[in-house]
Design a protein around this motif. Structure first.
Motif: not given
Length: 434
Positions: A148-162, A171-175, A177-180
């Motif tokens: 579902r995420v990979a077929s979404h036009p916006a979510l699929s191109n997110d670097k964290i998802f990739y 990967w967890r550290e990178a998430v 670090e975004t400060g979300f």
């Protein structure tokens, strides 16, 4: 699973590239305009594995990990079948990914995760979250979430998802670090906005009501299905008693024995088939559960809009108040009862210099307030535009998915009924030959 594409992309896991080249390829892969990741990459959650280890408080625990496999789509189009790149993820990491997407893309109906613990189950089905059948259904649900995420036009191109799909370490550290987490709205703040917003967008109010109704009808449907499954299981197993009785009866009959025994075999086979039927039913139940949880994703978008609208109204009200203060300073009149008016009566009027300094400060505050109101208004308008565009996409997806699921469920029920008719037709033929 994924459409083939002729665009050139980075091959994940190519160890012959330097770090700089790998990063450049990754950015190029994610930045291709007009394409979703699913058109460039095949994604699967291939298997689940039970593990034992120590948790954050150093206590032993048993948990499940899931194998995420990816490979470029163009290799399949060229007839190649390379070994996919693979990494293991826990359910909690899927949760972290989704929480990040919710905060980063508040205007998007983010796909839900499958249930962490079994809900709406019929009584013969295990509710244990480590039960193999439940783990298998959750594996399929997690794969569906990624697709579902990979077929979404916006979510699929997110670097964290990739990176979730391709980078096992760090990967967890990178998430984080975004400060979300700092950007996430508190529940109390969102609840406050819900009750205090004065002019919510009508479309979002209707959408919020619809999400409540969607959750209500899907939960009722799932409860009914669970009750039907219980009764269906009982009916099928009772047919096993028919089989036993016919077999015992055949032992005491000379002329009718063969016919009774054959009829008993048909009944036994019918009773044994219920497990496969109810397993297939669980698949359709999981499709309905996805939209039960989508209802909360719809409400999350509505809550964010209410919060933005409330912040706009607060800033606009503050601006009106400051302009009123400026008017009172210029004219020397107080329009309403206030502490300022009482102070003036008790201690006298302000000097021209004091009034000029206050007027100058107010002018600056008004200018800042007008800029802030314009900014908040632009944010609100942009949010509405983006959110409604995604709502239209979601509506098309929902209508298509639910129509397909309900038709398939009806076809399955027709097949079940035909199987019952066939069993009794066969039994009739057995009895006719006696």
């Amino acid at each position: 699973m994924a459409d083939s594409s002729s665009e050139e992309i980075a091959v994940i896991g190519n160890t012959d590239l330097t770090a700089a080249e790998s990063e450049n390829n990754r950015n190029n892969t994610m930045a291709e305009a007009g394409t979703t990741l699913l058109k460039r990459m095949e994604i699967a959650v291939a298997e689940a594995e039970k593990r034992t280890g120590k948790n954050a408080v150093n206590m032993q625990e048993t948990y499940t990990v899931y194998l995420v496999e990816t490979r470029p789509s163009d290799t399949a189009a060229e007839g190649q079948n390379p070994t996919p790149d693979a990494l293991w993820r826990r359910y909690s990491e899927f949760e972290l990914l989704r929480n990040y997407l919710l905060v980063t893309y508040p205007f998007i109906v983010v796909p839900p995760l499958p249930e962490k613990r079994a809900e709406f189950v019929w009584h013969k089905l295990s509710a244990d979250n480590l039960d193999p059948d439940f783990v298998e259904r959750r594996r399929a649900g997690l794969e569906n979430f990624l697709l579902r995420v990979a077929s979404h036009p916006a979510l699929s191109n997110d670097k964290i998802f990739y990176d979730f799909l391709t980078e096992e370490n760090g990967w967890r550290e990178a998430v984080f670090e975004t400060g979300f987490q700092a950007k996430a709205d508190s529940r109390l703040k969102a609840l406050n906005a819900t009750f205090r917003v004065k002019n919510p967008e009508k479309r979002f109010t209707e959408l919020k009501n619809y999400s409540d109704e969607l959750q209500s009808v899907t939960s009722q449907l799932l409860r009914v299905r669970a009750r039907v499954a219980d009764r269906l299981y009982g009916v099928y197993k009772v047919h096993g008693n028919y089989g036993r009785v016919f077999s015992e009866w055949s032992a005491i009959e000379r002329d009718m024995g063969d016919g009774l025994q054959s009829a008993g075999h048909h009944m036994d086979a019918y009773a044994a088939s219920v497990d496969d039927i109810l397993e297939e039913e669980e698949h359709y139940a999981d499709q309905l559960k996805e939209y039960l949880y989508y209802a909360e994703a719809l409400r999350a978008v509505c809550r964010k809009h209410e919060l933005l609208q409330y912040e706009l109204e607060v800033e606009a009200q503050d601006l009106v108040y400051k302009k009123q203060q400026r008017e009172e300073l210029v004219t020397g009149t107080v329009r309403t009862f206030s502490l300022k008016g009482m102070t003036s009566k008790l201690f006298g009027q302000e000097t021209p210099e004091q009034r000029e300094a206050k007027l100058k400060a107010l002018e600056e505050q008004i200018e800042e307030g007008e800029t802030l109101v314009k900014q908040k208004n632009a944010e609100c308008e942009e949010f509405v535009q983006k959110a409604w565009m995604d709502m239209e996409r979601f509506k098309e997806q929902k209508d298509r998915d639910l129509k397909e699921a309900l038709i398939s469920y009806a076809v399955m029920q027709i097949s079940v009924c035909k199987k019952g008719i066939q069993v009794w037709t066969n039994a009739k033929e057995c009895f006719s030959k006696m």
